[in-house]
Design an enzyme around this catalytic site. Structure first.
Site, PDB file in Angstrom:
ATOM      1  CG  HIS A 231      -0.549  -0.540   2.467  1.00 61.30           C
ATOM      2  ND1 HIS A 231       0.606  -0.145   3.089  1.00 61.30           N
ATOM      3  CD2 HIS A 231      -1.116  -1.469   3.288  1.00 61.30           C
ATOM      4  CE1 HIS A 231       0.741  -0.799   4.223  1.00 61.30           C
ATOM      5  NE2 HIS A 231      -0.294  -1.615   4.371  1.00 61.30           N
ATOM      6  CG  ASP A 304      -4.840  -2.944   3.448  1.00 59.35           C
ATOM      7  OD1 ASP A 304      -5.024  -3.980   4.115  1.00 59.35           O
ATOM      8  OD2 ASP A 304      -4.305  -1.922   3.921  1.00 59.35           O
TER       9      ASP A 304
END
Ligand code: DOR
Ligand code: ZN
Length: 436
Positions: A231, A304
């Site tokens: 991320h 995520d």
């Protein structure tokens, strides 16, 4: 023998529509006007055929937090989102730091059968950042664990990270780093900037991420190892990735749909649905991430997907858990942020959502070309559809989507895993089958 025929579909959104025949999990014929006989037909008119998506970053919460998601419900969300493989993060209870847990996750995923669930092993025992987990035994188990991460926590001790990279290199597996220098984020709940300052929220500096990205690039260089950055969230991380790749360092990175679309102006309401780690940054960061994904500086999209219980989200911002749902909305957000503005075409979508993540993790049956002889891990997308996100209509047990009530473009209509329909028209399994 199982067989089905997809009629009038455009692979990668290119050229004239074709028919695609799938038999026993494999693409056996691609041509115009194939005869259906009495096999199941999927009408692909107006739709785009892509390789099934691969998510390198999913939290399925089983074992331990089955009140928020299970391998079954998370697999359903994945199939509905167009995924044929997901990597399930190790921050479960107990932690996936041994083959008993990783093999369980693998087996349960197979039993459910909606998506290939690849367990991610922890880098350190109990995610404690101090003692390396036995990556070798997890790799040797039935799950054949190929990616390791302490995600949720950073492997912040540089010596432990160095050893982890060396060990991973000798095993031929991948370390994925949650890049966050914990000394810089103690007590932080939101991106450090004018918005957090005005709202009285403790700030999380970009340097917390960027300092670890820079350090790990150097550690990977010296170890001759590969490292993957989870991320990526800042413009500075993009610059560091560019630099590291230009040096020939084996570094790859993912970006989430939420960091591409949202920014910290969302914090205004103090609604903890917008709390995530790393935090939503500024609009300039989101723009830099979109450009980096278009340019290949960032290799892939990862969701995520982080389900949380209502009591862990509907509370004071500082006390809430970080994380957002992502599996069922990912494709639409990528269309909105990347395809509609002309930053990616459908070939590009196939690259960042399927081919690149499959290559990064060495999956040889995913992210394959749409061609005769290839495994039928496929997704059909209606590019002209639009839909309004309603948490209560999602397959996840949890409801923490930041996209609630947003109307988004494009929709996954059908997902095939090894030639079997795992999602169709918003329902899990074959047409007409119930989500439950
Ligand atoms: O927002 C996040 N949620 N970031 C992480 O790194 C962990 C995840 C979770 O497990 O909820
Ligand atoms: Zn993380």
């Amino acid at each position: 023998m199982t067989e089905l025929l997809i009629k009038n579909v455009r692979p990668y959104g290119e050229g004239e529509p074709v028919d695609v025949r799938v038999r026993d999990g494999v693409i056996v014929e691609i041509a115009a006007d194939l005869a259906a006989g009495d096999v199941e037909v999927i009408d692909g008119a107006g739709q785009i055929l892509l390789p099934g998506f691969v998510d390198l970053h999913t939290h399925l919460r089983e074992p331990g937090r089955e009140d928020t998601e299970t391998i079954e419900t998370g697999s359903a969300a994945a199939a509905l989102g167009g995924y044929t493989a997901v990597f399930a993060m190790a921050n479960t209870y107990p932690v996936a730091d041994n083959p008993v847990v990783t093999d369980y996750v693998w087996r349960r995923g197979r039993e459910v059968g909606l998506v290939d669930v690849h367990p991610v092993g922890a880098v350190t025992v109990g995610l404690n950042g101090k003692q390396l987990a036995e990556m070798g035994t997890m790799n040797a188990g039935v799950a054949g664990v190929r990616m390791f991460s302490d995600d949720g926590h950073c492997v912040d001790d540089p010596l432990i990270m160095r050893r982890a990279l060396e060990y991973a290199n000798s095993l031929g597996v991948l370390i994925a780093q949650h890049a966050e220098e914990p000394r810089l984020t103690k007590g932080a709940v939101a991106h450090e900037g004018p918005n957090a300052a005005r709202l009285g929220l403790a700030g999380w500096p970009r340097a917390a991420e960027e300092s670890i990205v820079a350090r790990d690039a150097l550690l990977a260089r010296d170890a001759g190892a590969r490292v993957h950055i989870c991320h990526a969230s800042t413009a500075g991380t993009v610059e560091l990735l560019k630099w590291a790749k230009a040096q020939g360092i084996s570094i790859t990175a993912e970006v989430t749909p939420h960091h591409l679309l949202l920014d910290d102006s969302r914090l205004e309401t103090y609604d903890a649905v917008n709390k995530v780690n790393p935090p939503l940054r500024e609009s300039g960061d989101a723009a830099a991430l979109r450009q980096a994904l278009a340019d290949g500086v960032i290799d892939c999209v990862a969701t995520d997907h982080a389900p949380h219980a209502e009591q862990d989200k509907c509370c004071e911002f500082a006390a809430a858990r970080p994380g957002m749902l992502g599996l069922e909305t990912a494709l639409s957000i990528i269309v909105d942020t990347m395809v509609t503005p002309g930053l990616l075409d459908w070939r590009g979508v196939a690259a960042v959502m399927s081919e690149n993540p499959a290559r990064i993790t060495g999956l040889d049956d995913q992210g394959r070309p749409i061609a005769v002889g290839e495994p039928a891990n496929l997704v059909l997308v209606d590019p002209d559809a639009s839909w309004t996100v309603r948490a209560k209509e999602l397959a996840s047990i949890s409801a923490n989507t930041p996209f609630e009530a947003m109307t988004l473009p494009a929709r996954v209509t059908t997902t095939l895993l090894r030639g079997r329909v795992t999602a169709r028209d918003g329902k899990v399994g074959t047409a007409g089958a119930d989500r439950s």
